[in-house]
Motif scaffolding. Sequence first.
Motif, short mmCIF file in Angstrom:
data_model
loop_
_atom_site.label_atom_id
_atom_site.label_comp_id
_atom_site.label_asym_id
_atom_site.label_seq_id
_atom_site.Cartn_x
_atom_site.Cartn_y
_atom_site.Cartn_z
N CYS A 1 51.32 75.71 27.33
CA CYS A 1 50.55 76.59 26.45
C CYS A 1 49.43 75.80 25.76
O CYS A 1 49.70 74.88 24.99
N CYS B 1 45.96 83.23 21.04
CA CYS B 1 46.44 83.11 22.42
C CYS B 1 45.24 83.40 23.32
O CYS B 1 44.47 84.32 23.06
N CYS C 1 51.90 80.21 30.60
CA CYS C 1 53.31 80.26 30.21
C CYS C 1 54.16 80.94 31.28
O CYS C 1 55.27 80.49 31.58
N CYS D 1 45.91 83.15 28.91
CA CYS D 1 45.66 82.40 30.14
C CYS D 1 46.75 82.59 31.18
O CYS D 1 46.52 82.40 32.37
#
Length: 403
Positions: A27, A82, A88, A85
């Motif tokens: 992350c 966040c 995770c 992307c």
Amino acid sequence: MTLTNFSVKQLMELDACTRCGECMNPCPINVQGAADLYIPAEKISMLRRIIGRERGLLGRLLKRNRDMSPQLTTLSENTYLCTLCGRCQQVCPVNIDQRNLWISVRHELVERGHAPAVLDQVIEITRKEHNVLDYPNEERAMWVEFMDDVPDHLYQKERADVLYFVGCIGSFSPAVQEIPTSFLRLLEAAGEDFAVLGEEEWCCGFPLIIAGLPGEAEALRQHNLEKLENLGARTVVFSCPSCYYTWNNYYKLEGVELLHSTQYIHRLITQGRLEIKEIEQTTTYHDPCDLGRGMKVFEPPREVIKAGAKNFVELPQNRERGYCCGGGGDLEMIDADVTNKIACDLLNAVQSTGAQMVVTACQQCKRMLLNSVSTEESAMEIKDIVELVLEKGIFKGGPRKNG
Ligand code: SF4
Ligand code: SF4
């Protein structure tokens, strides 16, 4: 929680999280040293606790009317910090589709009045200007007017086989306007009958959808579809992965071919209509999140670059595990500082390969990399794939073939 914004699968995914922590390291927010709370698994736990308190048996028996506003505020702060992307979910052993989960959480937070205040401005601006950047939309195709040797119609035709949907960043950001000008020249060199919509192109809706405002994106979607129908184009090409992702996943089109620039160029090569001259520099490729993890387009850009580059090196993390540039998820409007730090991490990864040039296929990725170069000393060449191909391509001419 009303739970109407979550699918049954997403509710099951909340219970599926084992708290193994695998999603922590990839992350990019977590890498910036943010508090433990920002670990994806912690957001899932927080969400599970809120739903449990509001909907679960114990919550109903003991704390039925408990005000969960403080928890929702904390959840909101974390959920909007966040980039969406999707790194995770690539490592999650139980395959939780976290990217879509975070979008659903944002939608729920908007409906419950716990979204960041900046979204009110975004709604106001988009309704007025039809883009989230607050530029007058009639200036959307001004980059064409700055080009030499363009026809009087400025590529805004009544009918065309192909629509080039440019996207907001490419249209309005001077730092990356070489991307649409190059792609336009490339389409010309390929002998394509194409058009752009000019001021009649509206934002594709992506920034609104991912902010949790899908309803606000609907008018944009309908407008763009109406313009496509009027033009009669059966193919839409994109240099922006986010527009390409949105048209594929939210526009519900049938009988219209959607191609990202990398796929379009790759096809020209496989049809024998384009060759790539030798690229002398050691070259690497950065996978844009929405193109790679989002749309699974990994090989066409590599094959295009390798057609010319004798020295091609991969980034330490690539394809499904590729880096994030920091410019996604609307993070820049929430915390531009974190965005820039993530971009610097990407630049450092690029430099670690020893490459002299990094190629990407997204105006936002290029913009982020350019920003980080201006903050860090670097002689790195940063190009979008359409710029590289315009420079190194030898077009063979001939009629366009589909398939
Ligand atoms: S989508 Fe990206 S930034 Fe968001 S939690 Fe997952 S890895 Fe972190
Ligand atoms: S990797 Fe998946 S299962 Fe493990 S903590 Fe993260 S979300 Fe939960």
